[in-house]
Design an enzyme around this catalytic site. Structure first.
Site, PDB file in Angstrom:
ATOM      1  N   ASP A  75      36.900  34.810  42.392  1.00  0.00           N
ATOM      2  CA  ASP A  75      37.769  35.111  43.349  1.00  0.00           C
ATOM      3  C   ASP A  75      37.666  35.468  44.489  1.00  0.00           C
ATOM      4  O   ASP A  75      38.583  35.980  45.449  1.00  0.00           O
ATOM      5  CB  ASP A  75      38.539  36.494  43.001  1.00  0.00           C
ATOM      6  CG  ASP A  75      38.993  35.536  41.371  1.00  0.00           C
ATOM      7  OD1 ASP A  75      39.883  37.237  40.239  1.00  0.00           O
ATOM      8  OD2 ASP A  75      38.980  34.784  40.801  1.00  0.00           O
ATOM      9  N   ARG A 127      43.850  25.653  33.539  1.00  0.00           N
ATOM     10  CA  ARG A 127      44.335  27.010  32.622  1.00  0.00           C
ATOM     11  C   ARG A 127      44.330  27.424  31.341  1.00  0.00           C
ATOM     12  O   ARG A 127      45.329  27.509  31.025  1.00  0.00           O
ATOM     13  CB  ARG A 127      45.042  27.619  33.511  1.00  0.00           C
ATOM     14  CG  ARG A 127      44.327  27.753  35.058  1.00  0.00           C
ATOM     15  CD  ARG A 127      45.474  28.956  36.504  1.00  0.00           C
ATOM     16  NE  ARG A 127      44.348  30.032  35.932  1.00  0.00           N
ATOM     17  CZ  ARG A 127      44.117  30.969  36.416  1.00  0.00           C
ATOM     18  NH1 ARG A 127      45.515  30.732  37.308  1.00  0.00           N
ATOM     19  NH2 ARG A 127      43.845  32.227  36.310  1.00  0.00           N
ATOM     20  N   ARG A 159      50.764  38.053  46.801  1.00  0.00           N
ATOM     21  CA  ARG A 159      50.818  38.328  45.328  1.00  0.00           C
ATOM     22  C   ARG A 159      49.725  39.051  44.532  1.00  0.00           C
ATOM     23  O   ARG A 159      49.729  40.056  43.583  1.00  0.00           O
ATOM     24  CB  ARG A 159      50.359  36.615  44.324  1.00  0.00           C
ATOM     25  CG  ARG A 159      51.524  35.430  44.434  1.00  0.00           C
ATOM     26  CD  ARG A 159      50.163  34.447  43.531  1.00  0.00           C
ATOM     27  NE  ARG A 159      50.577  34.802  42.164  1.00  0.00           N
ATOM     28  CZ  ARG A 159      50.244  34.348  41.088  1.00  0.00           C
ATOM     29  NH1 ARG A 159      49.988  33.062  41.517  1.00  0.00           N
ATOM     30  NH2 ARG A 159      50.069  35.221  39.467  1.00  0.00           N
ATOM     31  N   CYS A 161      48.341  30.684  39.364  1.00  0.00           N
ATOM     32  CA  CYS A 161      47.599  29.721  40.006  1.00  0.00           C
ATOM     33  C   CYS A 161      47.862  28.102  40.214  1.00  0.00           C
ATOM     34  O   CYS A 161      46.931  28.828  39.226  1.00  0.00           O
ATOM     35  CB  CYS A 161      46.591  30.680  41.590  1.00  0.00           C
ATOM     36  SG  CYS A 161      47.560  32.257  42.371  1.00  0.00           S
ATOM     37  N   LYS A 215      44.641  44.785  41.127  1.00  0.00           N
ATOM     38  CA  LYS A 215      45.909  43.581  40.949  1.00  0.00           C
ATOM     39  C   LYS A 215      45.312  43.437  39.103  1.00  0.00           C
ATOM     40  O   LYS A 215      45.895  43.117  37.977  1.00  0.00           O
ATOM     41  CB  LYS A 215      46.182  42.073  41.246  1.00  0.00           C
ATOM     42  CG  LYS A 215      46.970  41.875  41.014  1.00  0.00           C
ATOM     43  CD  LYS A 215      46.802  39.683  41.735  1.00  0.00           C
ATOM     44  CE  LYS A 215      45.778  39.067  41.426  1.00  0.00           C
ATOM     45  NZ  LYS A 215      45.913  38.273  40.539  1.00  0.00           N
ATOM     46  N   ASN A 216      44.348  42.983  39.319  1.00  0.00           N
ATOM     47  CA  ASN A 216      43.656  41.850  37.507  1.00  0.00           C
ATOM     48  C   ASN A 216      43.316  43.631  37.129  1.00  0.00           C
ATOM     49  O   ASN A 216      43.176  42.975  35.992  1.00  0.00           O
ATOM     50  CB  ASN A 216      42.419  41.167  37.913  1.00  0.00           C
ATOM     51  CG  ASN A 216      43.481  39.781  38.594  1.00  0.00           C
ATOM     52  OD1 ASN A 216      44.205  39.734  39.155  1.00  0.00           O
ATOM     53  ND2 ASN A 216      42.064  39.213  39.202  1.00  0.00           N
TER      54      ASN A 216
HETATM   55  C1  EPZ Z   1      41.593  35.632  35.155  1.00  0.00           C
HETATM   56  O1  EPZ Z   1      41.854  34.992  34.711  1.00  0.00           O
HETATM   57  C2  EPZ Z   1      41.338  36.607  37.045  1.00  0.00           C
HETATM   58  N1  EPZ Z   1      43.245  37.084  36.533  1.00  0.00           N
HETATM   59  C3  EPZ Z   1      41.393  35.572  37.850  1.00  0.00           C
HETATM   60  O2  EPZ Z   1      41.844  36.132  38.877  1.00  0.00           O
HETATM   61  C4  EPZ Z   1      40.276  35.594  37.574  1.00  0.00           C
HETATM   62  O3  EPZ Z   1      39.968  34.143  38.741  1.00  0.00           O
HETATM   63  C5  EPZ Z   1      39.588  34.576  35.707  1.00  0.00           C
HETATM   64  O4  EPZ Z   1      40.216  35.784  35.091  1.00  0.00           O
HETATM   65  C6  EPZ Z   1      38.299  35.305  36.033  1.00  0.00           C
HETATM   66  O5  EPZ Z   1      37.982  36.396  36.263  1.00  0.00           O
HETATM   67  C7  EPZ Z   1      43.667  38.202  36.292  1.00  0.00           C
HETATM   68  O6  EPZ Z   1      42.892  39.500  35.947  1.00  0.00           O
HETATM   69  C8  EPZ Z   1      45.133  38.104  36.267  1.00  0.00           C
HETATM   70  P1  EPZ Z   1      39.607  33.024  32.048  1.00  0.00           P
HETATM   71  P2  EPZ Z   1      42.311  34.376  33.094  1.00  0.00           P
HETATM   72  O7  EPZ Z   1      40.226  33.337  30.877  1.00  0.00           O
HETATM   73  O8  EPZ Z   1      41.770  35.593  32.116  1.00  0.00           O
HETATM   74  C9  EPZ Z   1      38.868  28.500  30.996  1.00  0.00           C
HETATM   75  C10 EPZ Z   1      42.835  36.096  41.243  1.00  0.00           C
HETATM   76  O9  EPZ Z   1      42.859  35.168  41.862  1.00  0.00           O
HETATM   77  N2  EPZ Z   1      39.657  29.321  29.540  1.00  0.00           N
HETATM   78  O10 EPZ Z   1      38.010  33.927  32.499  1.00  0.00           O
HETATM   79  O11 EPZ Z   1      42.911  33.155  32.994  1.00  0.00           O
HETATM   80  C11 EPZ Z   1      39.678  29.374  32.435  1.00  0.00           C
HETATM   81  O12 EPZ Z   1      40.444  27.575  32.157  1.00  0.00           O
HETATM   82  C12 EPZ Z   1      42.978  35.746  39.407  1.00  0.00           C
HETATM   83  O13 EPZ Z   1      42.671  37.042  41.004  1.00  0.00           O
HETATM   84  C13 EPZ Z   1      39.885  28.058  28.610  1.00  0.00           C
HETATM   85  O14 EPZ Z   1      39.142  27.169  28.605  1.00  0.00           O
HETATM   86  O15 EPZ Z   1      40.186  33.778  33.617  1.00  0.00           O
HETATM   87  C14 EPZ Z   1      38.841  28.520  32.961  1.00  0.00           C
HETATM   88  O16 EPZ Z   1      37.809  28.081  33.472  1.00  0.00           O
HETATM   89  C15 EPZ Z   1      42.804  33.922  39.849  1.00  0.00           C
HETATM   90  N3  EPZ Z   1      40.615  28.254  27.338  1.00  0.00           N
HETATM   91  C16 EPZ Z   1      37.974  30.054  32.353  1.00  0.00           C
HETATM   92  O17 EPZ Z   1      37.367  30.020  31.620  1.00  0.00           O
HETATM   93  C17 EPZ Z   1      41.095  30.120  27.658  1.00  0.00           C
HETATM   94  O18 EPZ Z   1      42.028  30.238  26.727  1.00  0.00           O
HETATM   95  C18 EPZ Z   1      37.879  31.007  33.079  1.00  0.00           C
HETATM   96  O19 EPZ Z   1      39.273  31.912  32.473  1.00  0.00           O
HETATM   97  C19 EPZ Z   1      41.260  30.727  28.443  1.00  0.00           C
HETATM   98  C20 EPZ Z   1      40.380  30.690  29.205  1.00  0.00           C
END
Ligand code: EPZ
Length: 432
Positions: free
Chosen positions: A319, A135, A411, A130, A36-37
């Site tokens: 995850d 986020r 999802r 989610c 998915k990701n």
């Molecule tokens: C991706 O989300 C995945 N989703 C998530 O999987 C996964 O948990 C996450 O990466 C971490 O590996 C998809 O790929 C669709 P991040 P993403 O930006 O891109 C903070 C699942 O269950 N952050 O790496 O949103 C954020 O709040 C989902 O399949 C900021 O602060 O994750 C978090 O604490 C859930 N500012 C951390 O970074 C930003 O602009 C990691 O977020 C962006 C992120």
């Protein structure tokens, strides 16, 4: 115009429950579908060309159905036959992406980069996804501004002007997966060299790079600390097969570790789950790797793992945190599990306590005392991976478990009940 090809509408996913009669070992073989990701950013990346793209191994999960609808808002037509999804960007339009769809999924923000690359402008509502934390998208916004974009945030929308976007060097404040992906998809069409530093190293980033290279992009370094991109004028369509889903594979592996049994996880890439497999070998699980198959055999109740914390790849993935928490709740001993990525990703804990688990939360740390048994109960999924964890708990528990809100699980898991029935589980979906 977007042509809906599914027999399931988005609402069809809403009104159901999953019903489990637990306490059985899991024995058999289960195959893993595409990730998915990885699929979601690659679908977003299709708009970087104005031709057709064929994605060969589509997965029937609601997040991909939703991404098709969001792309439909940009006048991308998509036709699915079997698992082959053909997207046609020949009539692509730079339409506003309203909150109606974007607020349903985090991945909608992945469109910002390619929209800026193609149109040099975008109006897109904030993403949803989610409820596992606030986020924010500040890293996305800060990175695009550092390349010259003007972004105004108003009424829940991003009004983006990319006329002055130029190739350049960006160092991310945090290795955000989504920000890395969105930036990659923007810079491939910016004349000159861009260098992205402190980027995420997840396998999904590497798969996106492979996809972009197939479209004709000059990009390298994904999987490491620094990605180098030499912008080109135009990208072309291609055929592509997306990598297998390491989180789904890890979920089935943790289900066997929790319930006991002997299972072959087919189509999984072991190196994508190295940290998980190392933890399980440390807990006396028999793990054998046979090319793209992982065989796991588990006899008796496993010993706890003292300390686990989630970190960016290649460390233990957030995850799989909920699913690992279920395993630790029935192991011999105690475990301290720390969630470092998201500030509220313990939605599963109150539901597990209903089933007899002994877990105390303090901030982003769960203190788990392993119990011999869990007991069936009525439980509620709060997010995608918590829902998957509840399925594992229901499979382990004595008696009947009913899981509400399975639309969260849909999802990211295609036909999870059938796959678990292949492993001997007594599990079915039923109308409320
Ligand atoms: C991706 O989300 C995945 N989703 C998530 O999987 C996964 O948990 C996450 O990466 C971490 O590996 C998809 O790929 C669709 P991040 P993403 O930006 O891109 C903070 C699942 O269950 N952050 O790496 O949103 C954020 O709040 C989902 O399949 C900021 O602060 O994750 C978090 O604490 C859930 N500012 C951390 O970074 C930003 O602009 C990691 O977020 C962006 C992120």
């Amino acid at each position: 115009m977007y042509v809906k090809q599914f027999d399931l509408t988005y609402n069809d996913y809403m009104e159901e429950t999953i019903f489990i009669n637990g306490g059985r070992k899991l024995v058999g073989e289960v195959s893993v579908n595409a990730s998915k990701n990885a699929f979601l950013p690659i679908m977003a990346g299709c708009i970087l060309c104005d031709e057709q793209v064929c994605l060969k191994n589509y997965v029937h999960i609601s997040d991909l159905a939703l991404m098709r609808e969001i792309l439909g808002q940009l006048n991308v037509s998509s036709v699915l036959s079997g698992r082959e999804l053909v997207l046609d960007m020949s009539k692509l339009q730079n339409n506003k992406l309203s909150h109606v769809l974007t607020q349903k999924m985090r991945a909608s923000i992945f469109l910002l980069g390619p929209m800026l690359a193609r149109f040099r402008s975008a109006v897109i509502a904030y993403p949803g996804g989610c409820k596992i934390g606030t986020r924010p998208i500040d890293i996305h916004i800060k990175s695009f501004k550092s390349l010259g974009a003007k972004i105004i945030e108003k009424h829940g929308y991003l009004f983006c002007n990319g006329e002055n976007l130029k190739a350049g060097e960006v160092t991310l404040d945090f290795p955000s997966v989504g920000a890395t992906e969105s930036l990659m998809m923007c810079c491939v069409l910016l004349k000159g060299r861009s260098v992205l530093k402190n980027v995420a190293k997840e396998p999904e980033i590497v798969d996106l790079e492979k996809f972009l290279q197939k479209m004709g992009a000059k990009i390298s370094g994904a999987g490491g600390d620094c990605i180098v991109i030499d912008g080109v004028d135009k990208l072309h369509g291609c055929d592509f097969s997306v990598m297998p889903d390491r989180v789904v594979a890890g979920t089935y592996i943790l289900a066997v570790a929790t319930c006991g049994g002997d299972a072959l996880i087919d189509g999984a890439i072991a190196e994508h789950n190295e940290t998980l497999l190392a933890f399980l070998r440390q807990s006396a699980c028999n793990i054998d790797i046979e090319h793209d198959k992982i065989r796991i055999r588990v006899g008796n109740r496993l010993p706890s793992i003292d300390k686990i914390q989630t970190m960016p790849y290649p460390h233990f993935p957030t995850d799989l945190q909920s699913q690992m928490l279920v395993l630790q709740s029935v192991c011999k001993g105690n475990c301290v599990l720390k969630e470092n990525l998201f500030e509220s990703r313990f939605g599963i804990v109150p539901e597990l306590i209903k089933m007899g688990a002994n877990i105390v939360l303090n901030g982003n740390t769960a203190y788990i005392q392993g119990v011999e048994d869990l007991f069936g109960a009525d439980v509620f999924a709060t997010d995608l991976r918590a829902g998957a964890g509840l399925i594992i708990a229901g499979l382990k528990a004595e008696g009947y478990t009913t899981i509400h809100n399975p639309f969260y699980i849909d999802r990211g898991y295609e036909d999870i009940e059938q796959k678990l029935r292949y492993l001997g589980a007594e599990i079915k979906r039923r109308e409320i």
